[in-house]
Design an enzyme around this catalytic site. Structure first.
Site, PDB file in Angstrom:
ATOM      1  CE  LYS A 149     -26.508 -17.285  13.378  1.00  0.00           C
ATOM      2  NZ  LYS A 149     -27.286 -18.057  12.360  1.00  0.00           N
ATOM      3  CE1 TYR A 170     -24.291 -16.659   8.033  1.00  0.00           C
ATOM      4  CE2 TYR A 170     -24.570 -14.378   8.714  1.00  0.00           C
ATOM      5  CZ  TYR A 170     -24.499 -15.722   9.028  1.00  0.00           C
ATOM      6  OH  TYR A 170     -24.625 -16.131  10.336  1.00  0.00           O
ATOM      7  CG  PHE A 190     -32.193 -18.056   3.565  1.00  0.00           C
ATOM      8  CD1 PHE A 190     -30.972 -17.683   4.113  1.00  0.00           C
ATOM      9  CD2 PHE A 190     -32.297 -19.316   2.988  1.00  0.00           C
ATOM     10  CE1 PHE A 190     -29.881 -18.539   4.104  1.00  0.00           C
ATOM     11  CE2 PHE A 190     -31.198 -20.190   2.974  1.00  0.00           C
ATOM     12  CZ  PHE A 190     -29.987 -19.794   3.530  1.00  0.00           C
ATOM     13  NE  ARG A 225     -22.350 -26.751  11.983  1.00  0.00           N
ATOM     14  CZ  ARG A 225     -22.955 -25.937  11.100  1.00  0.00           C
ATOM     15  NH1 ARG A 225     -22.485 -24.711  10.876  1.00  0.00           N
ATOM     16  NH2 ARG A 225     -24.016 -26.322  10.459  1.00  0.00           N
ATOM     17  CB  THR A 277     -29.638 -25.107  10.127  1.00  0.00           C
ATOM     18  OG1 THR A 277     -28.309 -25.506   9.766  1.00  0.00           O
ATOM     19  CG2 THR A 277     -29.884 -23.679   9.688  1.00  0.00           C
ATOM     20  NE  ARG A 306     -28.028 -22.957  15.027  1.00  0.00           N
ATOM     21  CZ  ARG A 306     -27.284 -23.178  13.946  1.00  0.00           C
ATOM     22  NH1 ARG A 306     -27.144 -24.421  13.481  1.00  0.00           N
ATOM     23  NH2 ARG A 306     -26.690 -22.189  13.326  1.00  0.00           N
ATOM     24  CG  ASN A 366     -30.010 -20.354  13.371  1.00  0.00           C
ATOM     25  OD1 ASN A 366     -29.429 -19.288  13.517  1.00  0.00           O
ATOM     26  ND2 ASN A 366     -29.707 -21.200  12.404  1.00  0.00           N
ATOM     27  CG  HIS A 419     -21.818 -18.598  12.705  1.00  0.00           C
ATOM     28  ND1 HIS A 419     -22.198 -18.949  11.438  1.00  0.00           N
ATOM     29  CD2 HIS A 419     -20.461 -18.672  12.727  1.00  0.00           C
ATOM     30  CE1 HIS A 419     -21.108 -19.226  10.722  1.00  0.00           C
ATOM     31  NE2 HIS A 419     -20.039 -19.059  11.482  1.00  0.00           N
ATOM     32  CD  GLU A 471     -17.254 -18.498   9.502  1.00  0.00           C
ATOM     33  OE1 GLU A 471     -17.915 -18.919   8.537  1.00  0.00           O
ATOM     34  OE2 GLU A 471     -17.332 -18.985  10.659  1.00  0.00           O
TER      35      GLU A 471
HETATM   36  P1  IDP Z   1     -25.734 -23.085   9.705  1.00  0.00           P
HETATM   37  O1  IDP Z   1     -25.769 -21.749  10.426  1.00  0.00           O
HETATM   38  O2  IDP Z   1     -26.350 -24.181  10.527  1.00  0.00           O
HETATM   39  O3  IDP Z   1     -24.369 -23.432   9.179  1.00  0.00           O
HETATM   40  P2  IDP Z   1     -26.442 -22.381   6.971  1.00  0.00           P
HETATM   41  O4  IDP Z   1     -27.132 -23.291   6.026  1.00  0.00           O
HETATM   42  O5  IDP Z   1     -24.983 -22.116   6.753  1.00  0.00           O
HETATM   43  O6  IDP Z   1     -26.713 -22.934   8.439  1.00  0.00           O
HETATM   44  O7  IDP Z   1     -27.251 -21.011   6.947  1.00  0.00           O
HETATM   45  C1  IDP Z   1     -26.693 -19.847   7.544  1.00  0.00           C
HETATM   46  C2  IDP Z   1     -27.780 -19.148   8.315  1.00  0.00           C
HETATM   47  O8  IDP Z   1     -28.792 -18.698   7.411  1.00  0.00           O
HETATM   48  C3  IDP Z   1     -28.545 -20.027   9.307  1.00  0.00           C
HETATM   49  O9  IDP Z   1     -27.866 -20.199  10.530  1.00  0.00           O
HETATM   50  C4  IDP Z   1     -29.842 -19.258   9.457  1.00  0.00           C
HETATM   51  O10 IDP Z   1     -29.678 -18.114  10.315  1.00  0.00           O
HETATM   52  C5  IDP Z   1     -30.068 -18.775   8.039  1.00  0.00           C
HETATM   53  N1  IDP Z   1     -30.916 -19.713   7.271  1.00  0.00           N
HETATM   54  C6  IDP Z   1     -30.556 -20.937   6.798  1.00  0.00           C
HETATM   55  N2  IDP Z   1     -31.570 -21.527   6.159  1.00  0.00           N
HETATM   56  C7  IDP Z   1     -32.603 -20.661   6.224  1.00  0.00           C
HETATM   57  C8  IDP Z   1     -33.959 -20.696   5.719  1.00  0.00           C
HETATM   58  O11 IDP Z   1     -34.402 -21.655   5.088  1.00  0.00           O
HETATM   59  N3  IDP Z   1     -34.734 -19.596   5.999  1.00  0.00           N
HETATM   60  C9  IDP Z   1     -34.274 -18.515   6.687  1.00  0.00           C
HETATM   61  N4  IDP Z   1     -33.011 -18.438   7.155  1.00  0.00           N
HETATM   62  C10 IDP Z   1     -32.192 -19.499   6.939  1.00  0.00           C
HETATM   63 MG    MG Z   2     -23.219 -22.533   7.736  1.00  0.00          MG
END
Ligand code: IDP
Ligand code: MG
Length: 139
Positions: A11, A51, A59, A87, A93, A104, A114, A117, A128
């Site tokens: 990212k 997304y 968010f 993963r 996350t 991460r 973070n 992806h 994707e």
């Molecule tokens: P993942 O990337 O671990 O699968 P997801 O829940 O699919 O997590 O969320 C996608 C992306 O959205 C995350 O990787 C992160 O960049 C962002 N994100 C997720 N939760 C939050 C939050 O609570 N605040 C801000 N950004 C978030």
């Molecule tokens: Mg996800």
């Protein structure tokens, strides 16, 4: 699409901090073969579509801003059990919850920024990958 592939993005925060080489090295050292790779930048429309599943989350706007603010590295990775194993390699996350040694834990600053992806299913890995790469760019 075979089920031994997953899709990843390094990212904008990871690219800005100069972590491309270190993260790709860790991915390779963990047994993943890179079968597609590019430096690219998502438009706002791209990020909103990528997304879209999160469009109702608070968010979403922040996520689209973040993911479009600079270049990313997109890649398709091959390994047995690729989706699940990747993963595990990237960690939770929220980096505060990520296991020691995960990407991460090592490189992410916050739950929003973070670093990386990883697809959450074989179906999404295929969607994707096709979002970012033409067939002739995947080997
Ligand atoms: P993942 O990337 O671990 O699968 P997801 O829940 O699919 O997590 O969320 C996608 C992306 O959205 C995350 O990787 C992160 O960049 C962002 N994100 C997720 N939760 C939050 C939050 O609570 N605040 C801000 N950004 C978030
Ligand atoms: Mg996800």
């Amino acid at each position: 699409m075979t089920t031994n592939r997953t899709f990843t993005m390094l990212k904008p925060d990871a690219v800005e901090k100069g972590h491309i080489g270190a993260i790709l090295d860790k991915i390779s050292a963990s047994g993943f073969k890179i079968v597609a790779l590019k430096l690219t930048q998502m438009t706002t429309a791209d990020a909103k579509e990528f997304y879209a599943i999160h469009s109702e989350r608070p968010f979403y706007g922040e996520l689209v801003e973040y993911m479009t603010r600079g270049p990313i590295v997109a890649a398709v990775l091959e390994k047995d059990n690729a989706v699940e194993d990747f993963r595990t390699l990237i960690g939770a996350t929220n980096p505060a919850d990520a296991a020691e040694g995960t990407i991460r834990k090592l490189y992410a600053a916050s739950i929003g920024e973070n670093a990386v992806h990883g697809s959450d299913s074989d179906e999404n890995a295929a969607i994707e990958s096709a979002f970012h790469f033409a067939g002739r760019e995947m080997f």
